[in-house]
Design a protein around this motif. Structure first.
Motif, short mmCIF file in Angstrom:
data_model
loop_
_atom_site.label_atom_id
_atom_site.label_comp_id
_atom_site.label_asym_id
_atom_site.label_seq_id
_atom_site.Cartn_x
_atom_site.Cartn_y
_atom_site.Cartn_z
N ARG A 53 0.95 -1.11 -0.30
CA ARG A 53 0.04 0.11 0.40
C ARG A 53 0.75 1.35 0.03
NH1 ARG A 53 -3.12 2.09 4.90
NH2 ARG A 53 -4.75 3.75 4.13
N ALA A 54 1.40 2.30 -0.90
CA ALA A 54 2.03 3.11 -1.49
C ALA A 54 1.59 4.67 -1.99
CB ALA A 54 3.10 2.38 -1.91
N ILE A 55 1.98 5.31 -1.74
CA ILE A 55 1.53 6.92 -2.45
C ILE A 55 2.12 6.47 -4.10
CG2 ILE A 55 2.47 7.98 -0.76
CD1 ILE A 55 4.83 9.50 -2.15
N PRO A 56 0.84 6.81 -4.53
CA PRO A 56 1.13 6.86 -5.75
C PRO A 56 2.71 6.60 -6.74
CG PRO A 56 -0.84 7.62 -5.89
CD PRO A 56 -0.24 7.81 -4.78
N GLU A 57 3.13 7.77 -6.71
CA GLU A 57 4.75 8.22 -6.66
C GLU A 57 5.61 7.05 -6.79
OE1 GLU A 57 2.98 10.10 -5.20
OE2 GLU A 57 2.45 11.52 -6.31
N PHE A 58 4.92 5.92 -5.31
CA PHE A 58 6.31 4.94 -4.90
C PHE A 58 6.74 4.31 -5.96
CE2 PHE A 58 7.06 1.50 -2.21
CZ PHE A 58 7.91 1.92 -1.68
N THR A 59 7.98 4.09 -6.65
CA THR A 59 8.40 3.06 -6.96
C THR A 59 9.94 2.10 -6.65
OG1 THR A 59 10.24 4.54 -7.80
CG2 THR A 59 8.30 4.80 -9.13
N SER A 60 9.60 1.78 -5.25
CA SER A 60 10.65 0.72 -4.91
C SER A 60 9.51 -0.42 -4.40
CB SER A 60 11.77 1.38 -3.72
OG SER A 60 11.61 2.87 -4.04
N HIS A 61 8.82 -0.92 -5.03
CA HIS A 61 8.28 -2.21 -3.90
C HIS A 61 8.89 -3.37 -4.20
CE1 HIS A 61 5.25 0.53 -5.88
NE2 HIS A 61 4.79 0.13 -5.61
N SER A 62 9.88 -3.77 -5.70
CA SER A 62 10.51 -4.77 -5.00
C SER A 62 11.66 -5.04 -3.78
CB SER A 62 11.61 -4.90 -5.95
OG SER A 62 11.16 -5.50 -7.08
N ALA A 63 11.59 -3.40 -3.37
CA ALA A 63 12.99 -3.46 -2.02
C ALA A 63 12.05 -3.96 -1.00
CB ALA A 63 13.25 -2.15 -2.12
N GLY A 87 1.49 -3.17 -6.36
CA GLY A 87 1.31 -1.90 -5.45
C GLY A 87 -0.61 -1.49 -5.56
N VAL A 88 -1.14 -1.03 -4.70
CA VAL A 88 -2.42 -1.04 -3.81
C VAL A 88 -2.67 0.47 -3.72
CG1 VAL A 88 -2.84 -3.27 -4.55
CG2 VAL A 88 -2.37 -2.67 -1.69
N SER A 89 -4.02 0.41 -3.32
CA SER A 89 -3.86 1.53 -3.02
C SER A 89 -4.46 1.46 -1.01
CB SER A 89 -5.51 2.99 -3.85
OG SER A 89 -7.06 1.70 -4.02
N SER A 90 -5.34 0.50 -1.16
CA SER A 90 -5.91 0.05 0.16
C SER A 90 -5.08 -1.37 0.41
CB SER A 90 -7.15 0.76 0.91
OG SER A 90 -7.99 -0.68 -0.56
N LEU A 91 -5.29 -2.09 1.93
CA LEU A 91 -5.60 -3.30 2.10
C LEU A 91 -5.91 -2.74 3.54
CD1 LEU A 91 -1.45 -4.13 1.74
CD2 LEU A 91 -3.23 -5.09 0.87
#
Length: 118
Positions: A53-63, A87-91
């Motif tokens: 669950r991340a902000i739209p600009e987040f790109t480090s999902h793999s980390a 990447g999702v907007s809610s969990l």
């Protein structure tokens, strides 16, 4: 480190990776309990999906997912499985990270004989 929030806003990458590691540890524990009840042992992980669950600009999902991968590799003494990070907007309940994994099993006696399976 709180277990609620949004990665990239409330939670940094390192804390999110630690949360993913914790979630993977719990997934293995749950799988082991079910396997044990069936007279089996968890052998290896064949698939891992990490939801972030991340902000739209987040790109480090793999980390973030690396935290979960490291736990699976360490606890099961095997290679990292096929992995997807989403990447999702809610969990549920505001969780920043959720992990799902698919495991193979082996007869519990295989572990006693020193074969694969933990």
């Amino acid at each position: 480190m709180d277990g609620v929030g949004v990665v990239g806003a409330d939670i940094d990458v390192d804390d999110a990776a630690r949360l993913a590691a914790h979630a993977a540890h719990r997934a293995i524990g749950a799988a082991r309990a079910v396997a044990q009840d069936a007279g089996l042992t968890v052998d290896q992980s064949v698939s891992l999906t990490v939801y972030v669950r991340a902000i739209p600009e987040f790109t480090s999902h793999s980390a973030v997912a690396d935290g979960a991968s490291a736990v699976l590799s360490q606890m099961l003494h095997s290679h990292v499985p096929a992995r997807a990070t989403v990447g999702v907007s809610s969990l549920p309940e505001g969780a920043p990270v959720e992990v799902t994994a698919v495991f193979t099993t082996a007869p519990a006696t295989a572990a006693l004989n020193g074969e694969r399976g933990r």
